[in-house]
Scaffold this motif. Structure first.
Motif, PDB file in Angstrom:
ATOM      1  N   MET A   1       0.886  -1.130  -0.121  1.00 45.21           N
ATOM      2  CA  MET A   1       0.019   0.046  -0.061  1.00 45.21           C
ATOM      3  C   MET A   1       0.924   1.317   0.112  1.00 45.21           C
ATOM      4  N   ALA A   2       0.602   2.038  -0.851  1.00 43.80           N
ATOM      5  CA  ALA A   2       1.377   3.641  -0.796  1.00 43.80           C
ATOM      6  C   ALA A   2       1.287   4.228   0.465  1.00 43.80           C
ATOM      7  N   GLU A   3       2.339   4.886   0.940  1.00 45.02           N
ATOM      8  CA  GLU A   3       2.229   5.526   1.991  1.00 45.02           C
ATOM      9  C   GLU A   3       1.388   6.857   2.098  1.00 45.02           C
ATOM     10  N   VAL A   4       0.715   6.883   2.957  1.00 41.00           N
ATOM     11  CA  VAL A   4      -0.229   8.323   3.366  1.00 41.00           C
ATOM     12  C   VAL A   4       0.633   9.552   3.369  1.00 41.00           C
ATOM     13  N   PRO A   5       0.398  10.392   2.905  1.00 37.52           N
ATOM     14  CA  PRO A   5       1.151  11.893   2.943  1.00 37.52           C
ATOM     15  C   PRO A   5       0.901  12.443   4.394  1.00 37.52           C
ATOM     16  N   ASP A   6       1.439  13.292   4.897  1.00 42.15           N
ATOM     17  CA  ASP A   6       1.401  13.989   5.837  1.00 42.15           C
ATOM     18  C   ASP A   6       0.058  15.019   5.667  1.00 42.15           C
ATOM     19  N   MET A   7      -0.724  15.270   6.315  1.00 39.69           N
ATOM     20  CA  MET A   7      -1.984  16.170   5.960  1.00 39.69           C
ATOM     21  C   MET A   7      -1.989  17.205   6.934  1.00 39.69           C
ATOM     22  N   ARG A   8      -2.034  18.467   6.714  1.00 38.38           N
ATOM     23  CA  ARG A   8      -2.236  19.681   7.432  1.00 38.38           C
ATOM     24  C   ARG A   8      -3.190  20.765   6.933  1.00 38.38           C
ATOM     25  N   VAL A   9      -4.218  21.303   7.671  1.00 35.62           N
ATOM     26  CA  VAL A   9      -5.045  22.343   7.210  1.00 35.62           C
ATOM     27  C   VAL A   9      -5.003  23.265   8.292  1.00 35.62           C
ATOM     28  N   ARG A  10      -4.468  24.386   7.696  1.00 33.65           N
ATOM     29  CA  ARG A  10      -4.149  25.585   8.411  1.00 33.65           C
ATOM     30  C   ARG A  10      -4.987  26.775   8.219  1.00 33.65           C
ATOM     31  N   ALA A  11      -5.401  27.559   9.504  1.00 33.79           N
ATOM     32  CA  ALA A  11      -6.044  28.861   9.184  1.00 33.79           C
ATOM     33  C   ALA A  11      -4.925  30.036   9.013  1.00 33.79           C
ATOM     34  N   VAL A  12      -4.793  30.559   8.054  1.00 35.43           N
ATOM     35  CA  VAL A  12      -3.725  31.689   7.812  1.00 35.43           C
ATOM     36  C   VAL A  12      -4.124  32.941   7.263  1.00 35.43           C
ATOM     37  N   ASP A  13      -3.431  33.942   7.477  1.00 39.07           N
ATOM     38  CA  ASP A  13      -3.723  35.218   6.577  1.00 39.07           C
ATOM     39  C   ASP A  13      -3.240  35.273   5.453  1.00 39.07           C
ATOM     40  N   LEU A  14      -3.594  35.181   4.454  1.00 40.99           N
ATOM     41  CA  LEU A  14      -3.000  35.357   2.978  1.00 40.99           C
ATOM     42  C   LEU A  14      -2.889  36.912   2.400  1.00 40.99           C
ATOM     43  N   ASN A  15      -3.100  37.789   3.274  1.00 46.26           N
ATOM     44  CA  ASN A  15      -3.121  39.047   2.935  1.00 46.26           C
ATOM     45  C   ASN A  15      -4.061  39.599   1.976  1.00 46.26           C
ATOM     46  N   GLY A  16      -5.109  38.981   1.653  1.00 47.47           N
ATOM     47  CA  GLY A  16      -6.333  39.348   0.889  1.00 47.47           C
ATOM     48  C   GLY A  16      -5.747  38.876  -0.843  1.00 47.47           C
ATOM     49  N   GLU A  17      -4.864  38.019  -0.987  1.00 54.56           N
ATOM     50  CA  GLU A  17      -4.199  37.796  -2.366  1.00 54.56           C
ATOM     51  C   GLU A  17      -5.520  36.670  -2.857  1.00 54.56           C
ATOM     52  N   CYS A  18      -5.729  35.594  -1.722  1.00 59.97           N
ATOM     53  CA  CYS A  18      -6.575  34.449  -2.348  1.00 59.97           C
ATOM     54  C   CYS A  18      -7.196  33.867  -1.094  1.00 59.97           C
ATOM     55  N   PRO A  19      -8.380  32.965  -1.361  1.00 62.15           N
ATOM     56  CA  PRO A  19      -8.840  32.399  -0.388  1.00 62.15           C
ATOM     57  C   PRO A  19      -8.047  31.269   0.111  1.00 62.15           C
ATOM     58  N   LEU A  20      -7.209  30.797  -0.522  1.00 63.52           N
ATOM     59  CA  LEU A  20      -6.546  29.633  -0.044  1.00 63.52           C
ATOM     60  C   LEU A  20      -5.496  29.368  -0.698  1.00 63.52           C
ATOM     61  N   ALA A  21      -4.433  28.336  -0.259  1.00 64.43           N
ATOM     62  CA  ALA A  21      -3.086  28.095  -0.743  1.00 64.43           C
ATOM     63  C   ALA A  21      -2.953  26.666  -0.827  1.00 64.43           C
ATOM     64  N   LEU A  22      -2.001  25.993  -1.482  1.00 64.84           N
ATOM     65  CA  LEU A  22      -2.184  24.578  -1.662  1.00 64.84           C
ATOM     66  C   LEU A  22      -0.711  24.202  -1.705  1.00 64.84           C
ATOM     67  N   TYR A  23      -0.240  23.275  -1.143  1.00 68.28           N
ATOM     68  CA  TYR A  23       1.236  22.503  -1.441  1.00 68.28           C
ATOM     69  C   TYR A  23       0.587  21.202  -1.530  1.00 68.28           C
ATOM     70  N   ASP A  24       0.928  20.454  -2.557  1.00 64.89           N
ATOM     71  CA  ASP A  24       0.661  19.097  -2.435  1.00 64.89           C
ATOM     72  C   ASP A  24       1.777  18.241  -3.215  1.00 64.89           C
ATOM     73  N   SER A  25       2.393  17.064  -2.552  1.00 65.92           N
ATOM     74  CA  SER A  25       3.490  16.431  -2.930  1.00 65.92           C
ATOM     75  C   SER A  25       3.247  15.186  -2.589  1.00 65.92           C
ATOM     76  N   ARG A  26       4.027  14.028  -2.948  1.00 65.25           N
ATOM     77  CA  ARG A  26       3.816  12.700  -2.522  1.00 65.25           C
ATOM     78  C   ARG A  26       3.669  12.327  -0.985  1.00 65.25           C
ATOM     79  N   ASP A  27       4.602  13.209  -0.456  1.00 65.43           N
ATOM     80  CA  ASP A  27       4.634  12.982   1.089  1.00 65.43           C
ATOM     81  C   ASP A  27       4.009  14.114   1.910  1.00 65.43           C
ATOM     82  N   ARG A  28       3.519  15.032   1.443  1.00 64.70           N
ATOM     83  CA  ARG A  28       2.950  16.109   2.320  1.00 64.70           C
ATOM     84  C   ARG A  28       1.959  16.772   1.631  1.00 64.70           C
ATOM     85  N   PHE A  29       0.881  17.258   1.980  1.00 62.88           N
ATOM     86  CA  PHE A  29      -0.476  17.900   1.630  1.00 62.88           C
ATOM     87  C   PHE A  29      -0.857  18.906   2.686  1.00 62.88           C
ATOM     88  N   GLU A  30      -0.521  20.213   2.336  1.00 65.14           N
ATOM     89  CA  GLU A  30      -0.899  21.378   3.025  1.00 65.14           C
ATOM     90  C   GLU A  30      -1.710  22.231   2.510  1.00 65.14           C
TER      91      GLU A  30
END
Length: 87
Positions: A1-30
């Motif tokens: 079975m493939a390894e499950v990536p580390d998953m994180r969801v955070r509340a952040v201030d993106l300075n009004g630029e966008c409602p959300l930001a994403l980082y998605d790789s094989r070992d990490r999803f933020e």
């Protein structure tokens, strides 16, 4: 079975630029969400993000949707909404 990536969801201030930001790789999803944005804008951005990930094949369903396979994955609670504070 493939390894499950580390998953994180955070509340952040993106300075009004966008409602959300994403980082998605094989070992990490933020996923960072700016809760100062209108809820409809956040929901629309999440829908667009998830739809694009499925359409491009970056995310796909494994197996036939078996509940046994989902039960094997570690369960984590959702992060509290910043206005609600920790429980």
């Amino acid at each position: 079975m493939a390894e499950v990536p580390d998953m994180r969801v955070r509340a952040v201030d993106l300075n009004g630029e966008c409602p959300l930001a994403l980082y998605d790789s094989r070992d990490r999803f933020e996923l960072s969400i700016d809760f100062s944005r209108p809820p409809e804008e956040i929901a629309d951005a999440l829908e667009d993000l998830f739809q694009e990930a499925v359409e491009t094949g970056r995310w796909s369903r494994r197996g036939t949707g078996s509940h046994e396979q989902a039960a094997e994955l570690p369960q984590q609670g959702a992060a509290p909404h910043p206005e609600n504070g920790p429980h």
